[in-house]
Design a protein around this motif. Structure first.
Motif, PDB file in Angstrom:
ATOM      1  N   THR A 148       0.905  -1.290   0.040  1.00 48.32           N
ATOM      2  CA  THR A 148       0.180  -0.117   0.163  1.00 48.32           C
ATOM      3  C   THR A 148       0.918   1.336   0.023  1.00 48.32           C
ATOM      4  O   THR A 148       0.660   2.124  -0.773  1.00 48.32           O
ATOM      5  N   GLY A 149       1.991   1.259   0.994  1.00 47.00           N
ATOM      6  CA  GLY A 149       2.618   2.584   1.266  1.00 47.00           C
ATOM      7  C   GLY A 149       3.404   2.826  -0.121  1.00 47.00           C
ATOM      8  O   GLY A 149       3.781   3.920  -0.577  1.00 47.00           O
ATOM      9  N   LYS A 150       4.035   1.562  -0.725  1.00 50.70           N
ATOM     10  CA  LYS A 150       4.933   1.771  -1.973  1.00 50.70           C
ATOM     11  C   LYS A 150       3.924   2.226  -3.381  1.00 50.70           C
ATOM     12  O   LYS A 150       4.409   3.127  -3.917  1.00 50.70           O
ATOM     13  N   VAL A 151       2.692   1.728  -3.282  1.00 50.25           N
ATOM     14  CA  VAL A 151       1.753   2.473  -4.410  1.00 50.25           C
ATOM     15  C   VAL A 151       1.481   3.934  -4.198  1.00 50.25           C
ATOM     16  O   VAL A 151       1.749   4.672  -5.115  1.00 50.25           O
ATOM     17  N   ILE A 152       1.198   4.269  -2.964  1.00 50.02           N
ATOM     18  CA  ILE A 152       0.964   5.501  -2.706  1.00 50.02           C
ATOM     19  C   ILE A 152       2.221   6.540  -3.124  1.00 50.02           C
ATOM     20  O   ILE A 152       2.028   7.376  -3.467  1.00 50.02           O
ATOM     21  N   ALA A 153       3.230   5.807  -2.645  1.00 47.73           N
ATOM     22  CA  ALA A 153       4.663   6.659  -2.899  1.00 47.73           C
ATOM     23  C   ALA A 153       5.022   6.713  -4.444  1.00 47.73           C
ATOM     24  O   ALA A 153       5.339   7.946  -4.721  1.00 47.73           O
TER      25      ALA A 153
END
Length: 388
Positions: A133-138
């Motif tokens: 999740t965090g990587k997609v948002i980043a």
């Protein structure tokens, strides 16, 4: 993560039109139309105010009709905003009429931006495992800020050669060209789940959303007032702070984009918010061009992981079927901050000078550190979704 690259490319090209205008709009409104700093802030903030209103709509649309359709709708609306930019130039001899049309264009672009980025985030989250999740948002944010990094100097060059008309034409044409990239991409099937109430989602994500809002004031200060600060102090060119901010932002995302998933969103948000505060304070204190530029770079580096860090905290609080709405509602806090802060900081600039904008901004960004500390004090397993 290779599945994200075509979507990131679409976001990159689509957001170039926003990057083109970032250093130009304040100059066009203040110097070209002869209007004051409050109107500069109003024009800068109107896009984000419109985004605020349209985020929930964009999130519901992405969840129910499909993320790809949301991106396509946003691109078409962005092109319409460029047409309004062009129309505003026909009334340049009547500044209030011209700026009113420009405000309408900014509002339409704000709605378009909501659909593009909310759709892209929902699309990306639907293609990969929830552990990323965090990587997609980043990475989606990286594409957006890469557009700002390239767009700021390119927009300045276009404006110097051809005036604001070139920005207007680019805003009209480039979103339509981006449709050729989006059209063949694989879509994600909408969940078809029952419509989730916005109030339930807001109740789940409002605390990290408030953290994002405070942290985003620094971004708003850069986009609306750093060009005017440099111009007022006789520092030129005015575009390097935008590019420096964006390059540092991208550099940090590339190196540390995984941290929120591995270390926890609240912990990462706290560390990077403090770096952003330091950058804003340095711009306020800087006696010369180089130090102010370093402040912009440090602001970009600090702000880089705030959005994905608080975003991880937000997404883990909702069900997978409402991720589009959750990201729309969460990002609306950024729009709320910029829609209010940009004109408010314009009043600060008019009353106490351009430099004071960055002192006030630093103090407001510091409040985000308090939100991160509050989230750190909460049990890691807390989830509105799990408790529903």
């Amino acid at each position: 993560m290779g599945a994200l690259l075509p979507i990131m490319s679409a976001v990159l090209i689509a957001f170039l039109v926003i990057g083109f205008a970032m250093p130009i709009l304040p100059l066009h409104v203040h110097q070209g139309l002869g209007l004051g700093t409050f109107v500069v802030g109003l024009v800068a903030g109107s896009q984000f105010a419109a985004s605020l209103v349209s985020r929930p709509w964009a999130g519901h649309y992405a969840d129910s009709r499909g993320a790809k359709r949301a991106v396509v709708a946003g691109l078409i609306a962005a092109s319409g905003a460029g047409m309004l930019y062009l129309l505003s130039l026909r009334f340049a001899s009547a500044p209030m009429v011209s700026v009113t049309i420009l405000l309408l264009g900014r509002a339409l672009l704000g709605g378009a931006e909501s659909f593009i980025i909310t759709g892209a985030l929902s699309w990306g989250l639907g293609l990969v495992s929830s552990q990323y999740t965090g990587k997609v948002i980043a990475w989606m944010g990286t594409a957006m800020f890469a557009a700002f990094a390239v767009g700021a100097p390119a927009g300045t060059s276009l404006y110097a050669r051809y005036g604001f008309a070139a920005i207007a034409v680019a805003t009209t044409v480039m979103p339509l060209l981006t449709l050729w990239i989006v059209a063949p991409l694989k879509s994600v099937t909408p969940s078809g789940a029952a419509r989730v109430q916005l109030g339930h989602v807001l109740n789940a994500i409002w605390v990290p959303g408030i953290g994002l809002a405070f942290a985003s004031v620094g971004f708003g200060a850069i986009t609306a007032f750093v060009a005017l600060l440099f111009a007022a102090r006789g520092w030129s060119p005015v575009w390097p702070p935008f590019t420096g901010f964006a390059v540092a932002f991208i550099f940090a995302r590339v190196l540390f984009g995984h941290l929120a998933d591995k270390r926890g969103g609240a912990k990462v948000a706290l560390a990077f918010v403090l770096l952003e505060v330091a950058g804003q304070a340095l711009i306020w204190l800087a006696p010369r061009y180089t130090l102010a530029l370093v402040g912009a770079v440090l602001t970009g580096f600090g702000y880089s992981l705030v959005y994905p860090a608080f975003g991880v905290e937000a997404v883990r609080r909702v069900s997978p079927q409402s991720r589009g709405l959750a990201m729309g509602a969460y990002t609306a806090f950024l729009d709320l901050a910029l829609g209010i802060a940009s004109p408010a900081l314009g009043l600060v600039a008019g009353a106490w000078g351009m430099g004071s904008v960055f002192l006030v901004s630093a103090l407001l960004v510091l409040c985000a550190a308090g939100i991160a500390m509050f989230l750190l004090s909460q049990p890691r397993g807390l989830s509105a979704y799990n408790n529903a």
